[in-house]
Design an enzyme around this catalytic site. Structure first.
Site, PDB file in Angstrom:
ATOM      1  N   GLY A   1      -9.476  -7.627  -2.162  1.00 50.20           N
ATOM      2  CA  GLY A   1      -9.825  -8.633  -1.159  1.00 50.20           C
ATOM      3  C   GLY A   1      -9.144  -9.982  -1.360  1.00 50.20           C
TER       4      GLY A   1
ATOM      5  NE  ARG B   1      -4.307  -1.623   1.455  1.00 53.68           N
ATOM      6  CZ  ARG B   1      -5.258  -2.134   2.217  1.00 53.68           C
ATOM      7  NH1 ARG B   1      -5.216  -1.960   3.521  1.00 53.68           N
ATOM      8  NH2 ARG B   1      -6.253  -2.791   1.675  1.00 53.68           N
TER       9      ARG B   1
ATOM     10  N   GLY C   1     -13.640  -3.133  -0.683  1.00 50.31           N
ATOM     11  CA  GLY C   1     -14.968  -2.541  -0.440  1.00 50.31           C
ATOM     12  C   GLY C   1     -15.299  -1.481  -1.473  1.00 50.31           C
TER      13      GLY C   1
ATOM     14  CE  LYS D   1     -22.109 -13.778   6.570  1.00 51.16           C
ATOM     15  NZ  LYS D   1     -22.155 -12.624   7.481  1.00 51.16           N
TER      16      LYS D   1
HETATM   17  P1  AMP Z   1     -15.719 -12.597   0.890  1.00 52.72           P
HETATM   18  O1  AMP Z   1     -14.986 -11.738   1.882  1.00 52.72           O
HETATM   19  O2  AMP Z   1     -17.193 -12.449   0.930  1.00 52.72           O
HETATM   20  O3  AMP Z   1     -15.146 -12.478  -0.504  1.00 52.72           O
HETATM   21  O4  AMP Z   1     -15.485 -14.079   1.375  1.00 52.72           O
HETATM   22  C1  AMP Z   1     -14.228 -14.668   1.451  1.00 52.72           C
HETATM   23  C2  AMP Z   1     -14.311 -15.859   2.356  1.00 52.72           C
HETATM   24  O5  AMP Z   1     -15.302 -16.740   1.862  1.00 52.72           O
HETATM   25  C3  AMP Z   1     -13.026 -16.628   2.428  1.00 52.72           C
HETATM   26  O6  AMP Z   1     -12.508 -16.534   3.715  1.00 52.72           O
HETATM   27  C4  AMP Z   1     -13.457 -18.053   2.098  1.00 52.72           C
HETATM   28  O7  AMP Z   1     -12.875 -19.024   2.952  1.00 52.72           O
HETATM   29  C5  AMP Z   1     -14.949 -18.022   2.312  1.00 52.72           C
HETATM   30  N1  AMP Z   1     -15.634 -19.061   1.539  1.00 52.72           N
HETATM   31  C6  AMP Z   1     -15.604 -19.273   0.222  1.00 52.72           C
HETATM   32  N2  AMP Z   1     -16.293 -20.361  -0.110  1.00 52.72           N
HETATM   33  C7  AMP Z   1     -16.789 -20.872   1.030  1.00 52.72           C
HETATM   34  C8  AMP Z   1     -17.576 -22.021   1.357  1.00 52.72           C
HETATM   35  N3  AMP Z   1     -17.978 -22.857   0.395  1.00 52.72           N
HETATM   36  N4  AMP Z   1     -17.884 -22.226   2.640  1.00 52.72           N
HETATM   37  C9  AMP Z   1     -17.452 -21.396   3.605  1.00 52.72           C
HETATM   38  N5  AMP Z   1     -16.714 -20.290   3.368  1.00 52.72           N
HETATM   39  C10 AMP Z   1     -16.379 -20.039   2.096  1.00 52.72           C
END
Ligand code: AMP
Length: 396
Positions: free
Chosen positions: A353, A36, A376, A202
């Site tokens: 991310g 960064r 974000g 999510k």
């Molecule tokens: P995000 O910050 O929403 O992009 O989510 C990233 C996180 O989603 C990472 O830490 C992954 O381990 C988690 N992730 C991805 N696929 C799965 C899954 N099938 N079950 C649980 N966690 C997941």
């Protein structure tokens, strides 16, 4: 974009506040990744080489307690910055007051003052994060110009991002200019076919981006934990996989709206336990046995996604395809990363991310057209939302 940029300012002999993103990862007072700081150098170097008196402002972590204050002391960045470029750096252990004002007053052309963590101002009534009117005005009083170069913070309307430019002439720095040009190009005038790949934990975190990209992209491929909510919406069985029950109806809506362009996994890697997976296997999507959870996309899904990516001219990717932190569930994310890295004649964009970390860890960082520095901020941009820290900078 036709925003005023740092190159449009006559900076010689002038005080220029630059809002940078020095929110670096650190442990026991040692910076563990200085990317960064490096990303801010083009703007900083341009200003010092052109005779500006540069004042750098950034947040570092969250500051809610005295303990946070001690942990997130910006002085750790001063040495790092001094080692990465040749202008003299003075660190000021204050966010207002005589010490800061003196240091600024005594600045030579081409020198840098690095101020203490802007969020120290949050301890006494959230002045930075709450965009306190008086604070933005005070910081603005220290300089002639303001330059916004902290893309990772432009989705936040804070005193250091929005308050200061309310009071003095302002411009975007090279980093923000590049981010807005690349992401804006994908959003407003993408070379087609435009394929979006969305993963991560999510659905609820990505509702806006799915909604907007279903309108703009030619295809939207969905993987990761959020795909299981879609699977339930299609009547599938998902065992103990991640599920957001309150988002099943929304997922149905997306399936209807996205017919023909929304692609979901056709198989999935499942395990009997998250922490201690002793039994892993591949099963068809929507047929996950009781007691098993889906943790990665399967090999047939990788093939399907590779086929849908053939010939893509623009790709936006945000979110891993599985629990990529564990090697046994990283194959899907790795395969997608590798596929994107080898796409020919395509603009490939990673929206920060975890997908950015995956690309870097796999050694493919150089193979992408652009890796956003703001997870974000890039998501909000792709949702079509206005970013307050960019909106406040005037057009040329
Ligand atoms: P995000 O910050 O929403 O992009 O989510 C990233 C996180 O989603 C990472 O830490 C992954 O381990 C988690 N992730 C991805 N696929 C799965 C899954 N099938 N079950 C649980 N966690 C997941």
């Amino acid at each position: 974009m036709a925003k005023v940029t740092v190159k449009d300012l006559d900076v010689k002999g002038k005080h220029v506040i630059v809002r940078v993103d020095f929110n670096v990862p650190h442990k026991n007072g040692v910076i563990t990744d200085d990317n960064r700081v490096r990303a801010a150098l083009p703007t900083i170097n341009y200003l010092t080489e052109n005779g500006a008196k540069v004042i750098l402002l950034s947040h570092l972590g969250k500051v809610k307690t005295e303990e946070d204050k001690a942990k997130n002391d910006m002085s750790i960045v001063a040495d790092c910055l001094a080692g990465l470029q040749s202008a003299p750096v003075t660190f000021v252990n204050a966010t207002r007051g005589p010490e800061l004002e003196e240091a600024v007053k005594n600045q030579e052309e081409g020198s840098i003052v690095l101020m203490q963590n802007t969020r120290y101002e949050d301890l006494d009534g959230k002045k930075e994060s709450g965009n306190d009117e008086e604070l933005g005005k005070y910081w603005a009083s220290l300089a002639d110009y303001f330059v916004e170069d902290a893309f990772g913070s432009v989705h936040r309307a804070h005193a250091s991002t929005v308050g200061i430019p309310t009071h003095i002439p302002s411009a975007v720095g090279f980093l923000v200019e590049k981010e807005v040009n690349v992401l804006g190009g994908a959003l407003n005038d993408p070379k087609r076919p435009f394929v979006a790949i969305l993963g991560g934990a999510k659905v609820s975190d990505k509702i806006g981006v799915i909604e907007n990209l279903l309108k703009i992209a030619d295809k939207v491929l969905i993987g990761g934990g959020m795909s299981y909510t879609f699977s339930v919406a299609k009547g599938g069985k998902i065992g103990t996989s991640l599920l957001e029950e309150d988002k099943v109806d929304l997922a149905k809506e997306f399936l209807d709206k996205g017919e023909g362009k929304l692609f979901l996994p056709v198989d999935t890697v499942v395990a009997n336990d998250f922490d201690n997976p002793t039994d892993c296997k591949v099963v068809p999507a929507g047929e996950i046995p009781d007691g098993y959870m889906g943790l990665d996309i399967g090999p047939e899904t990788v093939k399907l996604f590779q086929k849908e990516l053939e010939g893509a001219k623009t790709v936006f990717w945000n979110g891993p395809m599985g629990v990529f932190e564990k090697p046994e569930f990283a194959k899907g994310t790795e395969a997608i990363c590798e596929t994107l890295a080898h796409l020919e004649d395509a603009t490939t964009i990673i929206g920060g991310g975890d997908s950015a970390s995956a690309a870097k860890n796999l050694g493919y960082a150089e193979k992408f057209s652009h890796i956003s520095t703001g997870g974000g901020a890039s998501l909000e941009f792709m949702e079509g939302k206005e970013l307050p820290g960019v909106a406040i900078i005037p057009e040329k």
